[in-house]
Design an enzyme around this catalytic site. Sequence first.
Site, PDB file in Angstrom:
ATOM      1  N   GLU A   1       0.862  -1.289   0.004  1.00  0.00           N
ATOM      2  CA  GLU A   1       0.081   0.071  -0.113  1.00  0.00           C
ATOM      3  C   GLU A   1       1.033   1.365   0.028  1.00  0.00           C
ATOM      4  OE1 GLU A   1      -3.168   2.602   0.404  1.00  0.00           O
ATOM      5  OE2 GLU A   1      -2.879   0.536  -0.548  1.00  0.00           O
TER       6      GLU A   1
ATOM      7  N   HIS B   1       2.500   1.979  -3.496  1.00  0.00           N
ATOM      8  CA  HIS B   1       1.736   2.409  -4.254  1.00  0.00           C
ATOM      9  C   HIS B   1       1.430   4.097  -3.857  1.00  0.00           C
ATOM     10  CE1 HIS B   1      -2.675   3.295  -5.365  1.00  0.00           C
ATOM     11  NE2 HIS B   1      -2.094   3.428  -6.426  1.00  0.00           N
TER      12      HIS B   1
ATOM     13  N   HIS C   1     -12.062   5.284  -7.895  1.00  0.00           N
ATOM     14  CA  HIS C   1     -10.599   5.517  -7.957  1.00  0.00           C
ATOM     15  C   HIS C   1      -9.812   4.874  -9.031  1.00  0.00           C
ATOM     16  CE1 HIS C   1      -6.968   6.565  -5.745  1.00  0.00           C
ATOM     17  NE2 HIS C   1      -6.332   5.341  -5.537  1.00  0.00           N
TER      18      HIS C   1
ATOM     19  N   HIS D   1     -20.591  -8.301 -16.450  1.00  0.00           N
ATOM     20  CA  HIS D   1     -19.245  -7.788 -17.044  1.00  0.00           C
ATOM     21  C   HIS D   1     -19.154  -8.763 -18.273  1.00  0.00           C
ATOM     22  CE1 HIS D   1     -15.265  -6.476 -17.294  1.00  0.00           C
ATOM     23  NE2 HIS D   1     -14.689  -7.841 -16.981  1.00  0.00           N
TER      24      HIS D   1
ATOM     25  N   HIS E   1      -4.761  -8.560 -17.048  1.00  0.00           N
ATOM     26  CA  HIS E   1      -5.812  -8.197 -17.602  1.00  0.00           C
ATOM     27  C   HIS E   1      -6.117  -6.765 -17.272  1.00  0.00           C
ATOM     28  CE1 HIS E   1     -10.020  -9.459 -18.924  1.00  0.00           C
ATOM     29  NE2 HIS E   1     -10.619  -8.880 -17.854  1.00  0.00           N
TER      30      HIS E   1
END
Length: 329
Positions: A74, A77, A139, A246, A307
Amino acid sequence: MYKNYKNLVLITGLLALIVVALGAYTRLSDAGLGCPDWPGCYGFLTVPKHEADIALATQSYPDMMFETAKAWKEMIHRYFAGALGLLILGLFVLAFLKRQYPTTPVKLPLALLLLVMFQAALGMWTVTMNLQPLIVMGHLLGGFSILSLITLLYLRLTAKPIMGGDSGAKRYFGLSLVALSVLIIQIALGGWLAANYAAPHCSGLPLCNYAQPFSLSSVFQLPLEHSNYEFGVLSQQARMSIHLLHRIWALVTCIVLALIMWKIYSQAYSKKIKNCVVSVLLVLLCQISLGLILVHLYIPLGVALAHNLMAAILLLSMVKLCYYLKSRT
C-alpha cells in the site's frame, strides 16, 4: 524547452501506468487496507518496523491485523502516486509559464492537476471508508482517466496532422466515440466487479456454474451500511450477477469494437489511422484471451494484473484513434 517538456510528459505517462499497475496489484493482493490511515501508515510516514512502533500501531488500531507485506504494498503505491502528483504539478507550472506559446497546451495540464487532486481524495476515502465499492471503482476510473489525459497531452505535443485529412475515415469519428463509450462502460463494470470482490463468484465458461438466477437489480445495489467492505459484503447472487453482466457486456464490447474498427479500416487510406485500428483489434484480442485464461485458471494474480493493464492499453489505443480521427490537417 519544448523537447524537454515532451519528454517530461512521456515520463509522466509511464509513471502513471506504473501507478495503475501498482494500484491493481495492491487491490488484487487484498492489501487495500494494509495501512488503515492516510497518508501515513499506522500513524507513521513509512511502515512500522521496530517492535515498539508495531506495538503502538496495533494498539492504535486494535481492529486491524498488522501485516508488514500488505502495508508495504500500500505504501509503495502511495509513494509512486505522490511522485506522479508532483510530476503533474510540474507539467502544469511549466505549461503556465509558457502559456504565451500556442504549441504549449495549458487546459489539459490544468485538467490533469485537478483530476490528480480529486484522485488523491479518492485514495484517502478508499482507506478511510474501508474500501466502499463506489469509491474503489471511482479510484480505478480516476487512474484510467489520468492515463487518458496524459496520452492526449502527449499526442497534442507530438502527433503530426494526417496529410489529406483522410475524410473517408473521419466521417466515423462519431462511431469511434460510441466504441470508446462502450469500452468505458466495460471498464467501469470491471471496476465494480473488483470493488465487490465478485471475480470468484462466477466460474465456468461461458456462463456461471451456480444455479442462482441472474438479477440485474442486484448488480447496482449500493452497500452503504457496513463498517468494512473488505472481501465484499453483497450476496453471492449479487456478485455472481455483477460478474455475469461484466461478461455479457464484454461480448457487446467485442462486437461493437470489431464492427466499428472494420468500418473505419475499410474507409481509411491513412496509414496512421489503419495502424491505430489494427492496434485496437490486437489489444482487444489479447484482452479477450486474458479474460478466458483468467476464468479457466481461476484468477491467478499475474493474469488478473495483466488483464487490468491490458484494459488500460486498450483504452489508450482507442483514445489515440479518436484523436487522429478528430484532428485537423
